[in-house]
Design an enzyme around this catalytic site. Structure first.
Site, PDB file in Angstrom:
ATOM      1  N   HIS A 156       0.828  -1.222   0.000  1.00 34.88           N
ATOM      2  CA  HIS A 156       0.000   0.000   0.000  1.00 34.88           C
ATOM      3  C   HIS A 156       0.861   1.271   0.000  1.00 34.88           C
ATOM      4  CE1 HIS A 156      -3.345  -2.675   1.287  1.00 34.88           C
ATOM      5  NE2 HIS A 156      -2.393  -3.226   2.034  1.00 34.88           N
ATOM      6  N   SER A 277      14.621  21.958 -16.123  1.00 35.04           N
ATOM      7  CA  SER A 277      13.386  22.711 -16.340  1.00 35.04           C
ATOM      8  C   SER A 277      13.748  24.006 -17.035  1.00 35.04           C
ATOM      9  CB  SER A 277      12.735  22.998 -14.986  1.00 35.04           C
ATOM     10  OG  SER A 277      11.945  24.156 -15.055  1.00 35.04           O
ATOM     11  N   LYS A 283      16.001  22.426 -10.911  1.00 35.90           N
ATOM     12  CA  LYS A 283      15.344  21.130 -11.113  1.00 35.90           C
ATOM     13  C   LYS A 283      16.133  20.123 -11.929  1.00 35.90           C
ATOM     14  CE  LYS A 283      11.358  20.136 -10.730  1.00 35.90           C
ATOM     15  NZ  LYS A 283       9.970  19.764 -10.974  1.00 35.90           N
ATOM     16  N   GLU A 290       9.384   8.884 -16.734  1.00 33.42           N
ATOM     17  CA  GLU A 290       8.019   9.387 -16.985  1.00 33.42           C
ATOM     18  C   GLU A 290       7.557   9.026 -18.402  1.00 33.42           C
ATOM     19  OE1 GLU A 290       7.386  13.348 -14.345  1.00 33.42           O
ATOM     20  OE2 GLU A 290       9.047  13.415 -15.743  1.00 33.42           O
TER      21      GLU A 290
END
Ligand code: ARG
Length: 464
Positions: A156, A277, A283, A290
């Site tokens: 979980h 970024s 970043k 992804e």
């Protein structure tokens, strides 16, 4: 310009039809398989006395010339040729004359496309096996390197029990091993030749389908031509195998994304495989995992699309089936690059052992071990042990510490039967090693698992 099939037509096809009807823009991808199949077919026609020796020679020479033209970029693609089969045959006939016109004897585009596409898919089945072998090897290498690295195992997405990183890597080796088996299985099931099936019913010409099957590396010819020209199971299987494999990749990608966040910090992705970024200078983004996760959606879509195209088609060939190729090409291309880049990401990432270990000290990972102690050493019934342990967790929370850092005195406040021999049970490393049941996380089991996967890869190499 008259079409090859224009005999019965009075008017020329509209340009709109040409564009809508043609598969050439994408099935040119199958030129090699088409030429390979035509060479085998020509040889067979020669052996059977349907073509003369000279005709076979000039066809083969002509087809090789066509292949050269395509590969050197000289070939003139014309959408009016409709598909790769007719484009090649037309050029062949320009090059070798009459003999070229005889090549299509005892053949139809229906068995031709079934052959070309099947050859392509079978080659890709094996290519995926070899790409997956590299990936499984990487998981084995990571497992060997990080046998003693503890991290919280989760259910979980909550801390559950301590495991080692090797064990986690080998869970992925298990998944991708199944993928290897699926591709191999599909290869074997579908390795039968459609060539010589002609339009749907076989042919009156004395073809030798055994010969062409062997010539092209198939196990044997297919048994029923009506099925063969309408069968796209081989394509559905590779789409399903890719979709399942991408699902595995996507689950790993999700973990890589989580693990590389500040919150986890378990891994640092190499700069080579990270992106920045355009606005936030600080970043470093996990674009690769992804995209892997994102491409999985497309792989599912391609499978659903072809299942839907095939649904309800009467036997045998229907033009709907021309829609079979683009999704497969798309899934194959994306899955190939996905496997390659994923492997690089794994090989170049930094594993932050300290961060993983620190995480094992959050969330009372050894609570089950305390309950096991109460059962094993003090013979307390498990339900009661579970309750006592719950109270120990509550105390630890109140004191702002992890259960593994409770002192003996603190534990005895909960239950005075607890003795000093409880302390090792609370240690996360010992907890991991205690799960030494077959298939468990203990180092001994992990070593067995490593040996198992190495043996699997070895046998695979031998059999190929
Ligand atoms: N371009 C067709 C396809 O991709 C080849 C088979 C065409 N056969 C036919 N009878 N129209 O499926």
């Amino acid at each position: 310009m008259a079409k090859m099939w224009s005999g019965r037509f009075e008017k020329e096809a509209s340009a709109l039809l040409d564009e809508f009807n043609a598969s050439l823009p994408f099935d040119k991808n199958l030129y090699k398989q088409d030429i390979q199949g035509s060479i085998a077919h020509a040889k067979m026609l020669g052996r059977q006395g349907i073509l003369s020796v000279e005709e076979v020679e000039s066809i083969i020479e002509g087809l090789k010339k066509v292949q050269d033209e395509i590969e050197s970029g000289q070939f003139e693609w014309n959408i009016k040729d409709e598909d790769i089969h007719m484009a090649i045959e037309k050029r062949l006939t320009e090059l070798v004359g009459e003999a070229g016109k005889k090549l299509h004897t005892a053949r139809s585009r229906n068995d031709q496309v079934a052959l070309d596409f099947r050859l392509y898919v079978l080659q890709k089945d094996l290519h995926f096996v070899s790409l997956l072998e590299n990936l499984v090897t990487t998981f084995i290498d990571l497992a060997k390197k990080y046998k003693n690295v503890l991290l919280p195992g989760m259910t979980h997405l909550q801390h559950a029990q301590p495991i080692n990183f090797a064990y986690h890597m080998l869970a992925y080796a298990s998944m991708f091993k199944r993928d290897i088996e699926r591709f191999l299985d599909s290869y074997e099931r579908n390795n039968y030749s459609p060539l010589g099936c002609a339009a749907l019913a076989g042919t009156p010409h004395p073809v030798d389908r055994e010969f062409t099957a062997k010539e092209l590396g198939f196990e044997a010819p297919t048994i029923n031509c009506l099925d063969t020209v309408s069968d796209r199971d081989f394509a559905l299987e590779i789409l399903f195998n890719i979709a399942t494999m991408m699902m595995h990749i996507s689950r790993l990608a999700e973990e890589l994304i989580l693990w590389s966040s500040y919150e986890f910090g378990y891994i640092t992705l190499s700069d080579e495989y990270s992106t920045g970024s355009s606005i936030m200078p600080q970043k470093k983004n996990p674009d690769v995992p992804e995209l892997l996760r994102g491409k999985t959606g497309r792989a599912y879509g391609n499978l659903m699309a072809l299942l839907t195209v095939m649904k309800g088609l009467p036997l045998a060939y229907n033009k709907d089936m021309q829609e079979d190729k683009e999704g497969v090409f798309d899934s194959v291309k994306n899955a190939e690059i996905s496997l390659i880049i994923l492997n690089e990401v794994l090989k170049t990432m930094k594993v932050n052992e300290e961060r993983m270990y620190r995480a094992t000290k959050i969330g009372h990972l050894t609570a089950t071990d305390l309950a096991d102690y109460l059962v094993q050493k003090l013979h307390i019934p498990f339900r009661e042990a579970h309750h006592i342990t719950g109270r120990a967790v509550a105390l630890a929370e109140k004191l702002g510490k992890d259960i593994s850092d409770l002192t003996l005195e603190e534990l005895r406040q909960i239950d005075s039967r607890i003795e000093a021999d409880v302390l090792p049970y609370l240690d996360v490393g010992r907890s991991m090693e205690s799960r030494n049941s077959f298939g468990g996380t203990a180092t001994q089991q992990v070593e067995k698992q490593i040996a198992y996967f190495e043996d699997f890869l070895q046998k695979l190499k031998k059999s190929s």
